[in-house]
Write a protein that holds these residues in place. Structure first.
Motif, PDB file in Angstrom:
ATOM      1  N   ASN A 221     -45.746 -36.372  32.275  1.00 16.98           N
ATOM      2  CA  ASN A 221     -46.574 -36.870  31.174  1.00 16.98           C
ATOM      3  C   ASN A 221     -47.865 -36.053  31.182  1.00 16.98           C
ATOM      4  O   ASN A 221     -48.586 -36.094  32.177  1.00 16.98           O
ATOM      5  N   PRO A 222     -48.107 -35.233  30.140  1.00 15.17           N
ATOM      6  CA  PRO A 222     -47.573 -35.282  28.771  1.00 15.17           C
ATOM      7  C   PRO A 222     -46.515 -34.228  28.439  1.00 15.17           C
ATOM      8  O   PRO A 222     -46.089 -34.162  27.286  1.00 15.17           O
ATOM      9  N   LEU A 223     -46.119 -33.379  29.381  1.00 13.00           N
ATOM     10  CA  LEU A 223     -45.275 -32.242  29.023  1.00 13.00           C
ATOM     11  C   LEU A 223     -43.852 -32.647  28.657  1.00 13.00           C
ATOM     12  O   LEU A 223     -43.191 -31.951  27.881  1.00 13.00           O
ATOM     13  N   GLY A 224     -43.351 -33.723  29.255  1.00  9.83           N
ATOM     14  CA  GLY A 224     -41.995 -34.170  28.945  1.00  9.83           C
ATOM     15  C   GLY A 224     -40.915 -33.396  29.665  1.00  9.83           C
ATOM     16  O   GLY A 224     -39.733 -33.603  29.391  1.00  9.83           O
ATOM     17  N   ASP A 225     -41.292 -32.501  30.595  1.00  5.99           N
ATOM     18  CA  ASP A 225     -40.259 -31.772  31.318  1.00  5.99           C
ATOM     19  C   ASP A 225     -39.942 -32.457  32.645  1.00  5.99           C
ATOM     20  O   ASP A 225     -40.589 -33.430  33.034  1.00  5.99           O
ATOM     21  N   ILE A 226     -38.937 -31.943  33.324  1.00  5.32           N
ATOM     22  CA  ILE A 226     -38.418 -32.561  34.543  1.00  5.32           C
ATOM     23  C   ILE A 226     -38.449 -31.521  35.656  1.00  5.32           C
ATOM     24  O   ILE A 226     -38.037 -30.373  35.464  1.00  5.32           O
ATOM     25  N   TYR A 227     -38.943 -31.916  36.814  1.00  2.00           N
ATOM     26  CA  TYR A 227     -38.995 -30.986  37.945  1.00  2.00           C
ATOM     27  C   TYR A 227     -37.593 -30.691  38.456  1.00  2.00           C
ATOM     28  O   TYR A 227     -36.839 -31.618  38.792  1.00  2.00           O
ATOM     29  N   PRO A 228     -37.228 -29.417  38.557  1.00  3.27           N
ATOM     30  CA  PRO A 228     -35.949 -29.087  39.198  1.00  3.27           C
ATOM     31  C   PRO A 228     -35.956 -29.537  40.655  1.00  3.27           C
ATOM     32  O   PRO A 228     -37.015 -29.602  41.296  1.00  3.27           O
ATOM     33  N   ALA A 229     -34.778 -29.823  41.180  1.00  6.66           N
ATOM     34  CA  ALA A 229     -34.685 -30.325  42.552  1.00  6.66           C
ATOM     35  C   ALA A 229     -35.301 -29.355  43.553  1.00  6.66           C
ATOM     36  O   ALA A 229     -35.995 -29.768  44.493  1.00  6.66           O
ATOM     37  N   GLN A 230     -35.090 -28.050  43.348  1.00  8.40           N
ATOM     38  CA  GLN A 230     -35.610 -27.065  44.294  1.00  8.40           C
ATOM     39  C   GLN A 230     -37.137 -27.060  44.303  1.00  8.40           C
ATOM     40  O   GLN A 230     -37.762 -27.002  45.367  1.00  8.40           O
ATOM     41  N   LEU A 231     -37.763 -27.123  43.124  1.00 11.69           N
ATOM     42  CA  LEU A 231     -39.221 -27.163  43.053  1.00 11.69           C
ATOM     43  C   LEU A 231     -39.747 -28.433  43.704  1.00 11.69           C
ATOM     44  O   LEU A 231     -40.766 -28.410  44.424  1.00 11.69           O
ATOM     45  N   LEU A 232     -39.074 -29.540  43.481  1.00  7.43           N
ATOM     46  CA  LEU A 232     -39.488 -30.801  44.086  1.00  7.43           C
ATOM     47  C   LEU A 232     -39.483 -30.685  45.612  1.00  7.43           C
ATOM     48  O   LEU A 232     -40.432 -31.097  46.292  1.00  7.43           O
ATOM     49  N   LYS A 233     -38.434 -30.084  46.155  1.00 11.73           N
ATOM     50  CA  LYS A 233     -38.349 -29.910  47.612  1.00 11.73           C
ATOM     51  C   LYS A 233     -39.454 -28.982  48.115  1.00 11.73           C
ATOM     52  O   LYS A 233     -40.055 -29.224  49.178  1.00 11.73           O
ATOM     53  N   GLU A 234     -39.742 -27.936  47.353  1.00 11.78           N
ATOM     54  CA  GLU A 234     -40.801 -27.010  47.763  1.00 11.78           C
ATOM     55  C   GLU A 234     -42.166 -27.691  47.773  1.00 11.78           C
ATOM     56  O   GLU A 234     -42.984 -27.449  48.676  1.00 11.78           O
ATOM     57  N   CYS A 235     -42.410 -28.544  46.811  1.00 11.31           N
ATOM     58  CA  CYS A 235     -43.673 -29.285  46.771  1.00 11.31           C
ATOM     59  C   CYS A 235     -43.786 -30.243  47.960  1.00 11.31           C
ATOM     60  O   CYS A 235     -44.870 -30.400  48.553  1.00 11.31           O
ATOM     61  N   LEU A 236     -42.689 -30.888  48.296  1.00 10.52           N
ATOM     62  CA  LEU A 236     -42.691 -31.799  49.444  1.00 10.52           C
ATOM     63  C   LEU A 236     -42.917 -31.035  50.753  1.00 10.52           C
ATOM     64  O   LEU A 236     -43.643 -31.511  51.644  1.00 10.52           O
ATOM     65  N   GLU A 237     -42.340 -29.854  50.879  1.00 13.50           N
ATOM     66  CA  GLU A 237     -42.558 -29.032  52.072  1.00 13.50           C
ATOM     67  C   GLU A 237     -44.013 -28.575  52.151  1.00 13.50           C
ATOM     68  O   GLU A 237     -44.614 -28.558  53.238  1.00 13.50           O
ATOM     69  N   PHE A 238     -44.566 -28.189  51.022  1.00 16.28           N
ATOM     70  CA  PHE A 238     -45.978 -27.797  50.980  1.00 16.28           C
ATOM     71  C   PHE A 238     -46.870 -28.944  51.461  1.00 16.28           C
ATOM     72  O   PHE A 238     -47.761 -28.756  52.296  1.00 16.28           O
TER      73      PHE A 238
END
Length: 487
Positions: A221-238
């Protein structure tokens, strides 16, 4: 001395002045009272004072600025009339567990296990129920951070988070600026990368800000896009590398209206740091029940739950509400065969109508997959590529009785982007396009001005971050704007 008064003896000092009355507010209270409303709150206040109504106020403000799902009330109304909803027992009207009734938390755990495709069954003891996700943000800001601490958050983002975390916790956002420009490294506009997170974190450290958490909104919100699973994992590792808490706001989790795969943080097999990963969801968006005020926190961290549950007494939900929502969650046949498929179909149809209508008046939008809104590019209609010009355009739209949300309200770093909500009746969407077209036609013919109108000045001065610096940079000259990928 005239009037019978007596003079003071020589050398005598005058009586000290009476002490000033003590302030009514504490320093903390004065800080809270002095906070200016955000742009979203300011716009909503104008709408409440003059709401559109087909019969009673057809010239009122048409609200496509507030993110509410109004498409499925007929389905909710029918389900609410069934006998299992009409249930009154004494225990529902008595004090209950402030964490949420055991039966309600059990239903939430089963529901999220299935619909978030959780890696393993969720534990009801890890759930706290509060009166909305605003309360979840507020309590987490208190128990995870100290006043003056910061949290990383990709910008643009839902600006209401600022007040929810600042009023209680006194903490500040550390923006991770996202750009609409597409490069060889970044395949789509407003793309988040770990490199951008790293740069924002290091910048905050140089400013002496202790960053304690990362907030991610998915779907965004507000972009309306969805995080790809790989990016989500990279953010969690960071976040794990820097011992940051991760707050995953997934309030639009089931408002995905195309075939894009949504990955909930609950579905990941192995979290880098499960003790510092916290999930939020609520009934406001996915169930179209923003007035019900029920939000959910799921965290495995025992100490955080202890602290949150101490505060939950101030944010609890009524017993009858918990019962009614339990019945909704329990009825899988209705959810799977009636509500969710119908909601998805209506969201997609409404989104198509708005996107096509905006295209007809020359306004492209970012490709989106979830949420209740589109992120639209109005840059070519600005008198100059500045946030002052954006607010002037916003005010002109309000003058034409149309409320949409300017990018400034979401701390966008580029002027000219607006969020428009499509989850409303078809006739309101068409009326929105009509008013928009009329306004833009007349606005284009007006001479260029450097001044915003009085309402924009009074309500919408560019807000500053906690350091006192403007939270947005000035936009680039229009000749420097690059072509972006829009649909």
């Amino acid at each position: 001395m005239s009037g019978g008064g007596r003079s003071l003896p020589a050398g005598a000092a005058a009586a000290p002045p009476a002490p000033a009355p003590a302030p009514a507010l504490s320093a903390r209270g004065a800080r809270i009272a002095g906070g200016a409303p955000g742009l979203l709150d300011a716009g909503f206040a104008l709408y409440v004072a003059d709401p559109f109504d087909r019969e009673l106020n057809p010239q009122g403000i048409l609200n496509l600025g507030t993110s509410e799902n109004k498409l499925c009330f007929d389905l909710l109304e029918e389900r609410l009339t069934r006998p299992d909803m009409n249930y009154l027992e004494p225990h529902l009207f008595q004090y209950s567990d402030t964490q949420g009734t055991r039966s309600f938390r059990e239903e939430i755990a089963k529901f999220l296990t299935d619909y978030a495709r959780a890696a393993k069954a969720l534990n009801p003891e890890h759930i706290t129920v509060m009166n909305g996700c605003c309360a979840v943000f507020a309590t987490l800001s208190i128990v995870l951070c100290d006043p003056g601490d910061g949290y990383l958050i990709p910008a643009p983002y839902y600006g209401g988070i600022n007040s929810k975390t600042w009023l209680y916790g006194g903490i500040q956002p550390v923006h991770v600026p996202l750009s609409s420009e597409v490069t060889d490294e970044e395949g789509h506009p407003f793309q988040l990368t770990v490199e951008k997170l790293e740069a924002a974190l290091q910048s905050a450290k140089k400013q002496g800000i202790r960053v304690r958490a990362l907030i991610l909104i998915n779907p965004h919100n507000p972009l309306g896009d969805i995080y790809p699973a790989q990016l989500l994992k990279e953010c969690l590792e960071f976040a794990h590398r820097y011992e940051l808490h991760v707050i995953m706001d997934e309030i639009y989790m089931l408002s995905v209206y195309d075939d894009t795969t949504f990955t909930s943080v609950l579905s990941l097999d192995c979290l880098p740091n499960p003790e510092r990963t916290h999930f939020m969801w609520g009934f406001s968006k996915d169930f179209g029940m923003s007035g019900i005020r029920v939000g959910v926190l799921y965290t495995r961290n025992h100490e955080i739950r202890k602290a949150v549950n101490q505060l939950a007494v101030f944010h609890s939900c009524p017993g009858p509400v918990q019962h009614v929502l339990s019945q909704f969650l329990r009825d899988r046949d209705w959810l799977d065969n009636v509500f969710f498929p119908t909601n998805k179909k209506r969201l997609k149809e409404a989104q198509n109508i708005l996107v096509d209508g905006l295209a007809d008046v020359g306004i492209p939008v970012l490709k989106s997959s979830g949420g209740l809104y589109v992120w639209a590019d109005f840059r070519k209609f600005l008198k100059s590529q500045t946030f002052e010009a954006e607010l002037e355009l916003w005010q002109k739209l309000l003058d034409k009785k149309l409320l949409i949300s300017p990018g400034k309200a979401f701390y966008c770093y580029e002027p000219g982007w607006f969020r428009l909500v499509f989850s409303d009746s078809v006739d309101k969407i068409y009326l929105c396009i009509q008013r928009l077209e009329q306004m833009l036609h007349s606005y284009a013919a007006e001479p260029v001005t450097n001044n915003t109108s009085s309402t924009a000045d009074d309500l919408c001065n560019p807000e500053k971050d906690a350091s006192g610096k403007p939270s947005n940079t000035r936009g680039k000259d229009v000749s420097q704007l690059k072509n972006i990928l829009v649909y």
